[in-house]
Design a protein around this motif. Structure first.
Motif, PDB file in Angstrom:
ATOM      1  N   LYS A   6       0.851  -1.192   0.000  1.00  0.00           N
ATOM      2  CA  LYS A   6       0.000   0.000   0.000  1.00  0.00           C
ATOM      3  C   LYS A   6       0.885   1.240   0.000  1.00  0.00           C
ATOM      4  CE  LYS A   6      -4.033  -1.929   0.428  1.00  0.00           C
ATOM      5  NZ  LYS A   6      -5.021  -1.874  -0.596  1.00  0.00           N
TER       6      LYS A   6
ATOM      7  N   LYS B 101       2.041   5.220   0.560  1.00  0.00           N
ATOM      8  CA  LYS B 101       1.951   6.117   1.715  1.00  0.00           C
ATOM      9  C   LYS B 101       0.675   6.946   1.645  1.00  0.00           C
ATOM     10  CE  LYS B 101       6.932   6.534   2.178  1.00  0.00           C
ATOM     11  NZ  LYS B 101       8.090   7.416   2.009  1.00  0.00           N
TER      12      LYS B 101
ATOM     13  N   LYS C 273      -2.237   6.061   0.286  1.00  0.00           N
ATOM     14  CA  LYS C 273      -3.380   5.217   0.658  1.00  0.00           C
ATOM     15  C   LYS C 273      -3.419   4.982   2.165  1.00  0.00           C
ATOM     16  CE  LYS C 273      -5.424   4.106  -3.216  1.00  0.00           C
ATOM     17  NZ  LYS C 273      -6.824   4.383  -3.480  1.00  0.00           N
ATOM     18  N   THR C 274      -2.254   4.776   2.762  1.00  0.00           N
ATOM     19  CA  THR C 274      -2.186   4.559   4.202  1.00  0.00           C
ATOM     20  C   THR C 274      -2.634   5.811   4.944  1.00  0.00           C
ATOM     21  OG1 THR C 274      -0.346   3.047   3.871  1.00  0.00           O
ATOM     22  CG2 THR C 274      -0.671   3.874   6.089  1.00  0.00           C
TER      23      THR C 274
ATOM     24  N   MET D 157      -4.570   8.168   3.808  1.00  0.00           N
ATOM     25  CA  MET D 157      -5.994   8.380   3.566  1.00  0.00           C
ATOM     26  C   MET D 157      -6.839   7.515   4.503  1.00  0.00           C
ATOM     27  SD  MET D 157      -7.981   8.195  -0.107  1.00  0.00           S
ATOM     28  CE  MET D 157      -6.498   8.653  -0.951  1.00  0.00           C
ATOM     29  N   ARG D 158      -6.400   6.281   4.711  1.00  0.00           N
ATOM     30  CA  ARG D 158      -7.124   5.382   5.604  1.00  0.00           C
ATOM     31  C   ARG D 158      -7.045   5.871   7.049  1.00  0.00           C
ATOM     32  NH1 ARG D 158      -4.121   1.195   5.227  1.00  0.00           N
ATOM     33  NH2 ARG D 158      -3.235   1.320   7.302  1.00  0.00           N
ATOM     34  N   LYS D 159      -5.876   6.340   7.452  1.00  0.00           N
ATOM     35  CA  LYS D 159      -5.706   6.797   8.830  1.00  0.00           C
ATOM     36  C   LYS D 159      -6.415   8.116   9.099  1.00  0.00           C
ATOM     37  CE  LYS D 159      -1.437   4.398   9.850  1.00  0.00           C
ATOM     38  NZ  LYS D 159      -0.031   4.517  10.259  1.00  0.00           N
TER      39      LYS D 159
ATOM     40  N   GLN E   2      -9.444   8.865   8.157  1.00  0.00           N
ATOM     41  CA  GLN E   2     -10.894   8.712   8.095  1.00  0.00           C
ATOM     42  C   GLN E   2     -11.583   9.261   9.336  1.00  0.00           C
ATOM     43  OE1 GLN E   2     -13.053   7.623   5.726  1.00  0.00           O
ATOM     44  NE2 GLN E   2     -11.326   7.606   4.336  1.00  0.00           N
ATOM     45  N   TRP E   3     -10.958   9.128  10.492  1.00  0.00           N
ATOM     46  CA  TRP E   3     -11.587   9.610  11.721  1.00  0.00           C
ATOM     47  C   TRP E   3     -11.802  11.112  11.672  1.00  0.00           C
ATOM     48  CZ3 TRP E   3      -9.276  13.224  14.821  1.00  0.00           C
ATOM     49  CH2 TRP E   3      -7.939  13.482  14.581  1.00  0.00           C
TER      50      TRP E   3
ATOM     51  N   ARG F  82     -12.678  12.898   9.096  1.00  0.00           N
ATOM     52  CA  ARG F  82     -13.877  13.206   8.315  1.00  0.00           C
ATOM     53  C   ARG F  82     -15.139  13.009   9.137  1.00  0.00           C
ATOM     54  NH1 ARG F  82     -12.354  10.355   2.573  1.00  0.00           N
ATOM     55  NH2 ARG F  82     -10.512  11.602   2.194  1.00  0.00           N
ATOM     56  N   LYS F  83     -15.110  12.090  10.078  1.00  0.00           N
ATOM     57  CA  LYS F  83     -16.285  11.820  10.898  1.00  0.00           C
ATOM     58  C   LYS F  83     -16.516  12.904  11.942  1.00  0.00           C
ATOM     59  CE  LYS F  83     -15.889   6.876  10.320  1.00  0.00           C
ATOM     60  NZ  LYS F  83     -15.609   5.596  10.958  1.00  0.00           N
TER      61      LYS F  83
END
Length: 60
Positions: A8, A10, A12-13, A15-17, A19-20, A22-23
């Motif tokens: 994966k 950097k 993509k990693t 972007m995944r990390k 996510q919190w 955005r919430k």
């Protein structure tokens, strides 16, 4: 157990990390057409009880 076929990136990693984050954003507010007070979209106005130009809830 399954193993990833490719590494994966950097980006993509990260972007995944992220996510919190955005919430945590506050939902947008709109103005009630009846009373002009801010309210959340697609919800009954807590100040006057109107939704889509109809009184749905009687507010005391």
């Amino acid at each position: 157990m399954a193993a990833p076929k490719r590494k994966k990136s950097k980006a993509k990693t990260a972007m995944r990390k992220a996510q919190w984050m955005r919430k945590l954003t506050v939902p947008g507010l709109s103005l009630c057409p009846e009373c002009g007070q801010p309210k959340t979209p697609h919800r009954v106005c807590p100040h006057c009880g109107y939704y889509k130009d109809k009184e749905v809830v009687e507010v005391v």
